[in-house]
Design a protein around this motif. Structure first.
Motif, PDB file in Angstrom:
ATOM      1  N   ALA A 189       0.816  -1.231   0.000  1.00  0.00           N
ATOM      2  CA  ALA A 189       0.000   0.000   0.000  1.00  0.00           C
ATOM      3  C   ALA A 189       0.849   1.281   0.000  1.00  0.00           C
ATOM      4  O   ALA A 189       0.644   2.135  -0.883  1.00  0.00           O
ATOM      5  N   PRO A 190       1.811   1.439   0.917  1.00  0.00           N
ATOM      6  CA  PRO A 190       2.575   2.687   0.906  1.00  0.00           C
ATOM      7  C   PRO A 190       3.321   2.924  -0.416  1.00  0.00           C
ATOM      8  O   PRO A 190       3.374   4.049  -0.926  1.00  0.00           O
ATOM      9  N   GLU A 191       3.857   1.853  -0.972  1.00  0.00           N
ATOM     10  CA  GLU A 191       4.611   1.960  -2.232  1.00  0.00           C
ATOM     11  C   GLU A 191       3.687   2.396  -3.380  1.00  0.00           C
ATOM     12  O   GLU A 191       4.036   3.276  -4.172  1.00  0.00           O
ATOM     13  N   ALA A 192       2.509   1.780  -3.436  1.00  0.00           N
ATOM     14  CA  ALA A 192       1.558   2.114  -4.506  1.00  0.00           C
ATOM     15  C   ALA A 192       1.071   3.554  -4.362  1.00  0.00           C
ATOM     16  O   ALA A 192       0.943   4.287  -5.361  1.00  0.00           O
ATOM     17  N   ILE A 193       0.820   3.971  -3.135  1.00  0.00           N
ATOM     18  CA  ILE A 193       0.361   5.354  -2.896  1.00  0.00           C
ATOM     19  C   ILE A 193       1.400   6.335  -3.427  1.00  0.00           C
ATOM     20  O   ILE A 193       1.083   7.282  -4.163  1.00  0.00           O
ATOM     21  N   LEU A 194       2.661   6.105  -3.067  1.00  0.00           N
ATOM     22  CA  LEU A 194       3.716   7.049  -3.450  1.00  0.00           C
ATOM     23  C   LEU A 194       3.965   7.041  -4.955  1.00  0.00           C
ATOM     24  O   LEU A 194       4.201   8.093  -5.563  1.00  0.00           O
ATOM     25  N   ALA A 195       3.883   5.869  -5.577  1.00  0.00           N
ATOM     26  CA  ALA A 195       4.054   5.817  -7.038  1.00  0.00           C
ATOM     27  C   ALA A 195       2.949   6.624  -7.712  1.00  0.00           C
ATOM     28  O   ALA A 195       3.199   7.368  -8.675  1.00  0.00           O
ATOM     29  N   ASN A 196       1.726   6.522  -7.178  1.00  0.00           N
ATOM     30  CA  ASN A 196       0.613   7.308  -7.737  1.00  0.00           C
ATOM     31  C   ASN A 196       0.844   8.796  -7.527  1.00  0.00           C
ATOM     32  O   ASN A 196       0.614   9.599  -8.430  1.00  0.00           O
ATOM     33  N   GLU A 197       1.293   9.165  -6.332  1.00  0.00           N
ATOM     34  CA  GLU A 197       1.584  10.588  -6.107  1.00  0.00           C
ATOM     35  C   GLU A 197       2.679  11.086  -7.049  1.00  0.00           C
ATOM     36  O   GLU A 197       2.627  12.210  -7.526  1.00  0.00           O
ATOM     37  N   ALA A 198       3.649  10.229  -7.301  1.00  0.00           N
ATOM     38  CA  ALA A 198       4.770  10.611  -8.175  1.00  0.00           C
ATOM     39  C   ALA A 198       4.373  10.578  -9.652  1.00  0.00           C
ATOM     40  O   ALA A 198       5.130  11.028 -10.513  1.00  0.00           O
ATOM     41  N   GLY A 199       3.224   9.999  -9.936  1.00  0.00           N
ATOM     42  CA  GLY A 199       2.751   9.952 -11.325  1.00  0.00           C
ATOM     43  C   GLY A 199       3.469   8.920 -12.172  1.00  0.00           C
ATOM     44  O   GLY A 199       3.522   9.035 -13.397  1.00  0.00           O
ATOM     45  N   VAL A 200       4.021   7.876 -11.526  1.00  0.00           N
ATOM     46  CA  VAL A 200       4.676   6.804 -12.289  1.00  0.00           C
ATOM     47  C   VAL A 200       3.763   5.571 -12.273  1.00  0.00           C
ATOM     48  O   VAL A 200       3.447   5.064 -11.188  1.00  0.00           O
ATOM     49  N   PRO A 201       3.321   5.089 -13.445  1.00  0.00           N
ATOM     50  CA  PRO A 201       2.465   3.898 -13.493  1.00  0.00           C
ATOM     51  C   PRO A 201       3.124   2.734 -12.743  1.00  0.00           C
ATOM     52  O   PRO A 201       4.312   2.448 -12.945  1.00  0.00           O
ATOM     53  N   TYR A 202       2.341   2.060 -11.892  1.00  0.00           N
ATOM     54  CA  TYR A 202       2.878   1.062 -10.963  1.00  0.00           C
ATOM     55  C   TYR A 202       1.975  -0.162 -10.965  1.00  0.00           C
ATOM     56  O   TYR A 202       0.742  -0.037 -11.018  1.00  0.00           O
ATOM     57  N   ALA A 203       2.575  -1.355 -10.949  1.00  0.00           N
ATOM     58  CA  ALA A 203       1.796  -2.584 -10.762  1.00  0.00           C
ATOM     59  C   ALA A 203       2.629  -3.559  -9.946  1.00  0.00           C
ATOM     60  O   ALA A 203       3.867  -3.488  -9.940  1.00  0.00           O
ATOM     61  N   ALA A 204       1.948  -4.466  -9.256  1.00  0.00           N
ATOM     62  CA  ALA A 204       2.655  -5.406  -8.379  1.00  0.00           C
ATOM     63  C   ALA A 204       2.182  -6.830  -8.633  1.00  0.00           C
ATOM     64  O   ALA A 204       0.980  -7.076  -8.740  1.00  0.00           O
ATOM     65  N   VAL A 205       3.147  -7.732  -8.699  1.00  0.00           N
ATOM     66  CA  VAL A 205       2.826  -9.158  -8.792  1.00  0.00           C
ATOM     67  C   VAL A 205       3.087  -9.778  -7.422  1.00  0.00           C
ATOM     68  O   VAL A 205       4.163  -9.602  -6.848  1.00  0.00           O
ATOM     69  N   ALA A 206       2.064 -10.453  -6.913  1.00  0.00           N
ATOM     70  CA  ALA A 206       2.174 -11.081  -5.601  1.00  0.00           C
ATOM     71  C   ALA A 206       2.348 -12.577  -5.771  1.00  0.00           C
ATOM     72  O   ALA A 206       1.686 -13.194  -6.599  1.00  0.00           O
ATOM     73  N   MET A 207       3.233 -13.151  -4.964  1.00  0.00           N
ATOM     74  CA  MET A 207       3.364 -14.617  -4.917  1.00  0.00           C
ATOM     75  C   MET A 207       2.777 -15.088  -3.590  1.00  0.00           C
ATOM     76  O   MET A 207       3.206 -14.640  -2.525  1.00  0.00           O
ATOM     77  N   SER A 208       1.799 -15.951  -3.680  1.00  0.00           N
ATOM     78  CA  SER A 208       1.193 -16.482  -2.457  1.00  0.00           C
ATOM     79  C   SER A 208       2.130 -17.515  -1.834  1.00  0.00           C
ATOM     80  O   SER A 208       2.509 -18.500  -2.481  1.00  0.00           O
ATOM     81  N   THR A 209       2.499 -17.286  -0.570  1.00  0.00           N
ATOM     82  CA  THR A 209       3.474 -18.177   0.074  1.00  0.00           C
ATOM     83  C   THR A 209       2.895 -18.961   1.249  1.00  0.00           C
ATOM     84  O   THR A 209       3.535 -19.883   1.751  1.00  0.00           O
ATOM     85  N   ASP A 210       1.693 -18.573   1.720  1.00  0.00           N
ATOM     86  CA  ASP A 210       1.158 -19.194   2.952  1.00  0.00           C
ATOM     87  C   ASP A 210      -0.317 -18.840   3.078  1.00  0.00           C
ATOM     88  O   ASP A 210      -0.835 -18.034   2.321  1.00  0.00           O
ATOM     89  N   TYR A 211      -0.977 -19.457   4.071  1.00  0.00           N
ATOM     90  CA  TYR A 211      -2.391 -19.149   4.340  1.00  0.00           C
ATOM     91  C   TYR A 211      -2.542 -18.340   5.631  1.00  0.00           C
ATOM     92  O   TYR A 211      -3.552 -18.477   6.328  1.00  0.00           O
ATOM     93  N   ASP A 212      -1.574 -17.492   5.937  1.00  0.00           N
ATOM     94  CA  ASP A 212      -1.637 -16.660   7.134  1.00  0.00           C
ATOM     95  C   ASP A 212      -1.998 -17.559   8.329  1.00  0.00           C
ATOM     96  O   ASP A 212      -1.279 -18.533   8.559  1.00  0.00           O
ATOM     97  N   CYS A 213      -3.071 -17.244   9.063  1.00  0.00           N
ATOM     98  CA  CYS A 213      -3.397 -18.123  10.205  1.00  0.00           C
ATOM     99  C   CYS A 213      -4.897 -18.368  10.337  1.00  0.00           C
ATOM    100  O   CYS A 213      -5.343 -18.912  11.340  1.00  0.00           O
ATOM    101  N   TRP A 214      -5.666 -17.980   9.283  1.00  0.00           N
ATOM    102  CA  TRP A 214      -7.131 -18.155   9.393  1.00  0.00           C
ATOM    103  C   TRP A 214      -7.549 -19.600   9.225  1.00  0.00           C
ATOM    104  O   TRP A 214      -8.602 -20.006   9.720  1.00  0.00           O
ATOM    105  N   LYS A 215      -6.726 -20.399   8.550  1.00  0.00           N
ATOM    106  CA  LYS A 215      -7.088 -21.794   8.299  1.00  0.00           C
ATOM    107  C   LYS A 215      -6.680 -22.619   9.516  1.00  0.00           C
ATOM    108  O   LYS A 215      -5.514 -22.602   9.910  1.00  0.00           O
ATOM    109  N   THR A 216      -7.610 -23.350  10.070  1.00  0.00           N
ATOM    110  CA  THR A 216      -7.278 -24.076  11.296  1.00  0.00           C
ATOM    111  C   THR A 216      -6.781 -25.497  11.021  1.00  0.00           C
ATOM    112  O   THR A 216      -6.369 -26.198  11.931  1.00  0.00           O
TER     113      THR A 216
END
Ligand code: ADE
Length: 249
Positions: A189-216
């Motif tokens: 979020a902070p990176e995307a906000i600043l790229a938008n403020e700076a006026g540089v087109p920005y995109a992010a690719v996420a790699m899913s590495t885990d299921y956090d902790c919601w799955k019991t």
């Protein structure tokens, strides 16, 4: 010809993907970027890479100087910024090793500098639109690159960015799911906000590495799990970045 900036996340702290690489140590009015800038070419296109957490992964999420990172890439003349990030999955169908081309964020950080505008010019307040923070042209190229390469990709997803460095409680993880978040990390979020403020087109690719902790039915996430899965699948991210850069160049 387009100039491309890359911000490499966890697992891609010092990616070895560019030809004739040269390191430079730079700084700007916001301070020093997270790492030396590695500059060179990919398929003939000029590319500049910063490791978000430093080359040795020494910078915790709260202390990443996002303003210096984005300003550095802007000053180098980057037309586009492509970012990578490891994320936890908040949805059963986003399995480990899958890629997500993020289209929305929920900013749940608390201690970040998320603006370049520490003062406004007289009668010229700067309130940057943020309805669509990820550039649709870049996202399209990233999605197409994954499809070309036969990589499993989710063509949209909402990331909730938390302060960290701790992981979430189970109650928090359930809350983020109820809010509609699909994936979770500590950086976008902070990176995307600043790229938008700076006026540089920005995109992010996420790699899913885990299921956090919601799955019991499985143990809560640990850092070692994240790194293991990311390293096993890092090739997917680098080959899709190269393909995307070929399309942009
Ligand atoms: N990055 C990767 N997995 C994560 C998780 N479960 N929570 C926060 N950041 C992450």
């Amino acid at each position: 010809m387009a100039v491309i900036g890359i911000i490499g996340g966890s697992g891609l702290d010092n990616p070895d993907i560019i030809k004739n690489a040269k390191d430079s140590i730079v700084s700007n009015k916001w301070g020093k970027p997270s790492s030396p800038v590695k500059s060179g070419t990919i398929s003939g296109t000029e590319v500049h890479i910063i490791g978000r957490h430093g080359r040795e992964h020494t910078i915790p999420p709260t202390y990443v100087n996002n303003r210096a990172n984005i300003q550095t890439l802007k000053d180098l003349g980057c037309d586009y910024i492509l970012a990578t990030t490891a994320v936890g999955s908040l949805r059963e169908e986003i399995d480990r090793g899958h890629l997500v081309i993020i289209d929305q964020f929920i900013d749940f950080t608390r201690k970040r500098d998320t603006t370049f505008f520490e003062s406004f010019e007289p009668h010229a307040p700067a309130h940057t639109p943020m309805a669509e923070p990820f550039d649709s042209f870049l996202r399209e190229k990233m999605i197409k690159s994954c499809q070309d390469l036969g990589i499993t990709v989710h063509d949209k997803g909402t990331v909730v960015t938390i302060e960290g460095p701790r992981f979430s409680t189970r109650a928090e993880s359930h809350m983020y799911r109820a809010w509609g978040a699909d994936i979770i990390n500590m950086s976008t979020a902070p990176e995307a906000i600043l790229a938008n403020e700076a006026g540089v087109p920005y995109a992010a690719v996420a790699m899913s590495t885990d299921y956090d902790c919601w799955k019991t039915d499985e143990d809560p996430v640990t850092w070692d799990d994240i790194l293991k899965i990311f390293q096993e699948n890092a090739q997917k991210v680098t080959s899709m970045l190269i393909k995307t850069i070929e399309k942009l160049g």
